[in-house]
Design a protein around this motif. Structure first.
Motif, PDB file in Angstrom:
ATOM      1  N   ASP A 250      19.597 -23.417  -1.133  1.00 53.47           N
ATOM      2  CA  ASP A 250      18.559 -23.636  -0.123  1.00 53.47           C
ATOM      3  C   ASP A 250      17.799 -22.329   0.093  1.00 53.47           C
ATOM      4  O   ASP A 250      18.393 -21.309   0.408  1.00 53.47           O
ATOM      5  N   ALA A 251      16.507 -22.372  -0.055  1.00 53.36           N
ATOM      6  CA  ALA A 251      15.684 -21.164   0.059  1.00 53.36           C
ATOM      7  C   ALA A 251      14.861 -21.154   1.340  1.00 53.36           C
ATOM      8  O   ALA A 251      13.877 -20.423   1.440  1.00 53.36           O
ATOM      9  N   SER A 252      15.259 -21.933   2.330  1.00 53.55           N
ATOM     10  CA  SER A 252      14.457 -22.034   3.550  1.00 53.55           C
ATOM     11  C   SER A 252      14.425 -20.715   4.325  1.00 53.55           C
ATOM     12  O   SER A 252      13.408 -20.375   4.947  1.00 53.55           O
ATOM     13  N   ASP A 253      15.515 -19.937   4.299  1.00 52.78           N
ATOM     14  CA  ASP A 253      15.511 -18.637   4.977  1.00 52.78           C
ATOM     15  C   ASP A 253      14.504 -17.690   4.328  1.00 52.78           C
ATOM     16  O   ASP A 253      13.746 -17.000   5.018  1.00 52.78           O
ATOM     17  N   LEU A 254      14.492 -17.677   3.018  1.00 49.18           N
ATOM     18  CA  LEU A 254      13.544 -16.824   2.306  1.00 49.18           C
ATOM     19  C   LEU A 254      12.109 -17.305   2.527  1.00 49.18           C
ATOM     20  O   LEU A 254      11.190 -16.497   2.622  1.00 49.18           O
ATOM     21  N   ALA A 255      11.923 -18.613   2.623  1.00 49.27           N
ATOM     22  CA  ALA A 255      10.584 -19.154   2.867  1.00 49.27           C
ATOM     23  C   ALA A 255      10.057 -18.698   4.229  1.00 49.27           C
ATOM     24  O   ALA A 255       8.886 -18.324   4.357  1.00 49.27           O
ATOM     25  N   SER A 256      10.921 -18.716   5.244  1.00 48.99           N
ATOM     26  CA  SER A 256      10.472 -18.271   6.569  1.00 48.99           C
ATOM     27  C   SER A 256      10.243 -16.761   6.597  1.00 48.99           C
ATOM     28  O   SER A 256       9.302 -16.285   7.243  1.00 48.99           O
ATOM     29  N   GLU A 257      11.073 -15.993   5.884  1.00 45.88           N
ATOM     30  CA  GLU A 257      10.845 -14.542   5.795  1.00 45.88           C
ATOM     31  C   GLU A 257       9.516 -14.244   5.122  1.00 45.88           C
ATOM     32  O   GLU A 257       8.764 -13.377   5.566  1.00 45.88           O
ATOM     33  N   LEU A 258       9.241 -14.968   4.037  1.00 46.47           N
ATOM     34  CA  LEU A 258       7.984 -14.744   3.326  1.00 46.47           C
ATOM     35  C   LEU A 258       6.795 -15.089   4.209  1.00 46.47           C
ATOM     36  O   LEU A 258       5.782 -14.386   4.211  1.00 46.47           O
ATOM     37  N   LYS A 259       6.926 -16.143   4.984  1.00 52.84           N
ATOM     38  CA  LYS A 259       5.839 -16.530   5.887  1.00 52.84           C
ATOM     39  C   LYS A 259       5.562 -15.431   6.905  1.00 52.84           C
ATOM     40  O   LYS A 259       4.402 -15.107   7.179  1.00 52.84           O
ATOM     41  N   GLN A 260       6.610 -14.835   7.452  1.00 54.44           N
ATOM     42  CA  GLN A 260       6.440 -13.740   8.412  1.00 54.44           C
ATOM     43  C   GLN A 260       5.783 -12.524   7.761  1.00 54.44           C
ATOM     44  O   GLN A 260       4.882 -11.905   8.345  1.00 54.44           O
ATOM     45  N   GLU A 261       6.216 -12.190   6.558  1.00 51.55           N
ATOM     46  CA  GLU A 261       5.647 -11.033   5.861  1.00 51.55           C
ATOM     47  C   GLU A 261       4.191 -11.280   5.472  1.00 51.55           C
ATOM     48  O   GLU A 261       3.366 -10.370   5.526  1.00 51.55           O
ATOM     49  N   ARG A 262       3.875 -12.491   5.080  1.00 45.39           N
ATOM     50  CA  ARG A 262       2.480 -12.826   4.759  1.00 45.39           C
ATOM     51  C   ARG A 262       1.608 -12.701   5.998  1.00 45.39           C
ATOM     52  O   ARG A 262       0.468 -12.248   5.924  1.00 45.39           O
ATOM     53  N   PHE A 263       2.134 -13.120   7.144  1.00 49.01           N
ATOM     54  CA  PHE A 263       1.392 -13.002   8.398  1.00 49.01           C
ATOM     55  C   PHE A 263       1.121 -11.532   8.730  1.00 49.01           C
ATOM     56  O   PHE A 263       0.008 -11.158   9.104  1.00 49.01           O
ATOM     57  N   LYS A 264       2.144 -10.685   8.575  1.00 46.05           N
ATOM     58  CA  LYS A 264       1.970  -9.253   8.826  1.00 46.05           C
ATOM     59  C   LYS A 264       0.932  -8.662   7.877  1.00 46.05           C
ATOM     60  O   LYS A 264       0.096  -7.844   8.284  1.00 46.05           O
ATOM     61  N   LEU A 265       0.963  -9.091   6.617  1.00 44.58           N
ATOM     62  CA  LEU A 265      -0.005  -8.592   5.646  1.00 44.58           C
ATOM     63  C   LEU A 265      -1.412  -9.061   5.989  1.00 44.58           C
ATOM     64  O   LEU A 265      -2.378  -8.317   5.832  1.00 44.58           O
ATOM     65  N   SER A 266      -1.537 -10.279   6.495  1.00 39.08           N
ATOM     66  CA  SER A 266      -2.877 -10.768   6.860  1.00 39.08           C
ATOM     67  C   SER A 266      -3.434 -10.001   8.062  1.00 39.08           C
ATOM     68  O   SER A 266      -4.635  -9.706   8.112  1.00 39.08           O
ATOM     69  N   LEU A 267      -2.591  -9.638   9.024  1.00 37.58           N
ATOM     70  CA  LEU A 267      -3.049  -8.810  10.150  1.00 37.58           C
ATOM     71  C   LEU A 267      -3.475  -7.427   9.675  1.00 37.58           C
ATOM     72  O   LEU A 267      -4.501  -6.891  10.108  1.00 37.58           O
ATOM     73  N   LEU A 268      -2.706  -6.878   8.768  1.00 35.24           N
ATOM     74  CA  LEU A 268      -3.045  -5.578   8.206  1.00 35.24           C
ATOM     75  C   LEU A 268      -4.338  -5.653   7.397  1.00 35.24           C
ATOM     76  O   LEU A 268      -5.162  -4.736   7.442  1.00 35.24           O
ATOM     77  N   ALA A 269      -4.543  -6.755   6.715  1.00 33.22           N
ATOM     78  CA  ALA A 269      -5.778  -6.938   5.940  1.00 33.22           C
ATOM     79  C   ALA A 269      -6.996  -6.960   6.859  1.00 33.22           C
ATOM     80  O   ALA A 269      -8.056  -6.430   6.505  1.00 33.22           O
ATOM     81  N   ILE A 270      -6.861  -7.553   8.032  1.00 32.70           N
ATOM     82  CA  ILE A 270      -7.969  -7.571   8.995  1.00 32.70           C
ATOM     83  C   ILE A 270      -8.298  -6.152   9.442  1.00 32.70           C
ATOM     84  O   ILE A 270      -9.464  -5.755   9.501  1.00 32.70           O
ATOM     85  N   GLU A 271      -7.265  -5.358   9.745  1.00 34.03           N
ATOM     86  CA  GLU A 271      -7.487  -3.970  10.165  1.00 34.03           C
ATOM     87  C   GLU A 271      -8.146  -3.154   9.056  1.00 34.03           C
ATOM     88  O   GLU A 271      -9.089  -2.401   9.303  1.00 34.03           O
ATOM     89  N   VAL A 272      -7.640  -3.312   7.843  1.00 31.25           N
ATOM     90  CA  VAL A 272      -8.172  -2.547   6.714  1.00 31.25           C
ATOM     91  C   VAL A 272      -9.605  -2.952   6.418  1.00 31.25           C
ATOM     92  O   VAL A 272     -10.459  -2.115   6.136  1.00 31.25           O
ATOM     93  N   SER A 273      -9.889  -4.235   6.509  1.00 27.90           N
ATOM     94  CA  SER A 273     -11.242  -4.721   6.229  1.00 27.90           C
ATOM     95  C   SER A 273     -12.250  -4.119   7.194  1.00 27.90           C
ATOM     96  O   SER A 273     -13.385  -3.831   6.811  1.00 27.90           O
ATOM     97  N   ALA A 274     -11.833  -3.916   8.426  1.00 30.06           N
ATOM     98  CA  ALA A 274     -12.736  -3.322   9.415  1.00 30.06           C
ATOM     99  C   ALA A 274     -13.029  -1.858   9.114  1.00 30.06           C
ATOM    100  O   ALA A 274     -14.060  -1.330   9.526  1.00 30.06           O
TER     101      ALA A 274
ATOM    102  N   ARG B  16      11.406 -25.010  -0.265  1.00 31.30           N
ATOM    103  CA  ARG B  16      12.722 -25.052   0.403  1.00 31.30           C
ATOM    104  C   ARG B  16      13.852 -25.206  -0.612  1.00 31.30           C
ATOM    105  O   ARG B  16      14.933 -24.690  -0.408  1.00 31.30           O
ATOM    106  N   GLN B  17      13.564 -25.899  -1.686  1.00 33.55           N
ATOM    107  CA  GLN B  17      14.552 -26.087  -2.749  1.00 33.55           C
ATOM    108  C   GLN B  17      14.088 -25.342  -3.989  1.00 33.55           C
ATOM    109  O   GLN B  17      12.898 -25.225  -4.241  1.00 33.55           O
TER     110      GLN B  17
END
Length: 169
Positions: free
Chosen positions: A85-109, A134-135
């Motif tokens: 089951d890869a659901s834990d890794l899927a949620s971790e990746l989602k959190q990291e992608r969110f952090k990267l998207s926030l950082l991308a907004i800052e960098v773009s500015a 998930r699988q």
């Protein structure tokens, strides 16, 4: 006595020496009080900006490395056990992608050109395409996840280069 004779004579009056010394001291003080702080302020602003940009470069590298580690862990986990089951890794990746998207907004500015902002958009879209099911998928499909991770790392490198270029690092 003419001005030329007065200035170039061997005997200059003491009041003239004192006057020129006082005027020179006043001009020096004016230079130190007015001009030097202006240059210093410019150097300090550039130092702060460079420090901030270096911090953002480090954050970009750290975020992309975290995402790559999660994807690598996913591929390893699925290679070892295809039914895990890869659901834990899927949620971790989602959190990291969110952090990267926030950082991308800052960098773009911070980037001055539209071409560089397009690189940030390209990086964001590459990050949003990274998903972990998930699988675990078939072993043949795991190379796709490694390719996506490599593409994201290349996009992050392009953005880092654009950011460094904009800061003249």
């Amino acid at each position: 006595m003419s001005i030329k004779e007065f200035l170039w004579s061997d005997k200059v009056p003491i009041w003239w020496s004192l006057a020129t010394s006082l005027v020179s001291a006043a001009l020096g003080a004016l230079f130190v009080l007015c001009v030097v702080p202006h240059f210093n302020r410019g150097f300090e602003n550039e130092k702060i900006r460079t420090s901030f940009l270096l911090g953002k470069l480090n954050q970009l590298d750290a975020q992309s490395t975290n995402i790559a580690l999660i994807m690598n862990e996913f591929v390893t986990q699925c290679s070892v056990d295809a039914n895990s089951d890869a659901s834990d890794l899927a949620s971790e990746l989602k959190q990291e992608r969110f952090k990267l998207s926030l950082l991308a907004i800052e960098v773009s500015a911070m980037l001055p050109s539209d071409v560089d902002r397009e690189k940030v958009k390209s990086m964001s879209s590459a990050a949003s395409q990274l998903t972990i099911p998930r699988q675990c998928p078939k072993l043949d499909d795991l190379s796709e996840y490694i390719d996506q991770t490599g593409e994201l790392k290349l996009k992050v490198l392009q953005v880092s280069q654009a950011l460094a270029r904009s800061a003249d690092l």
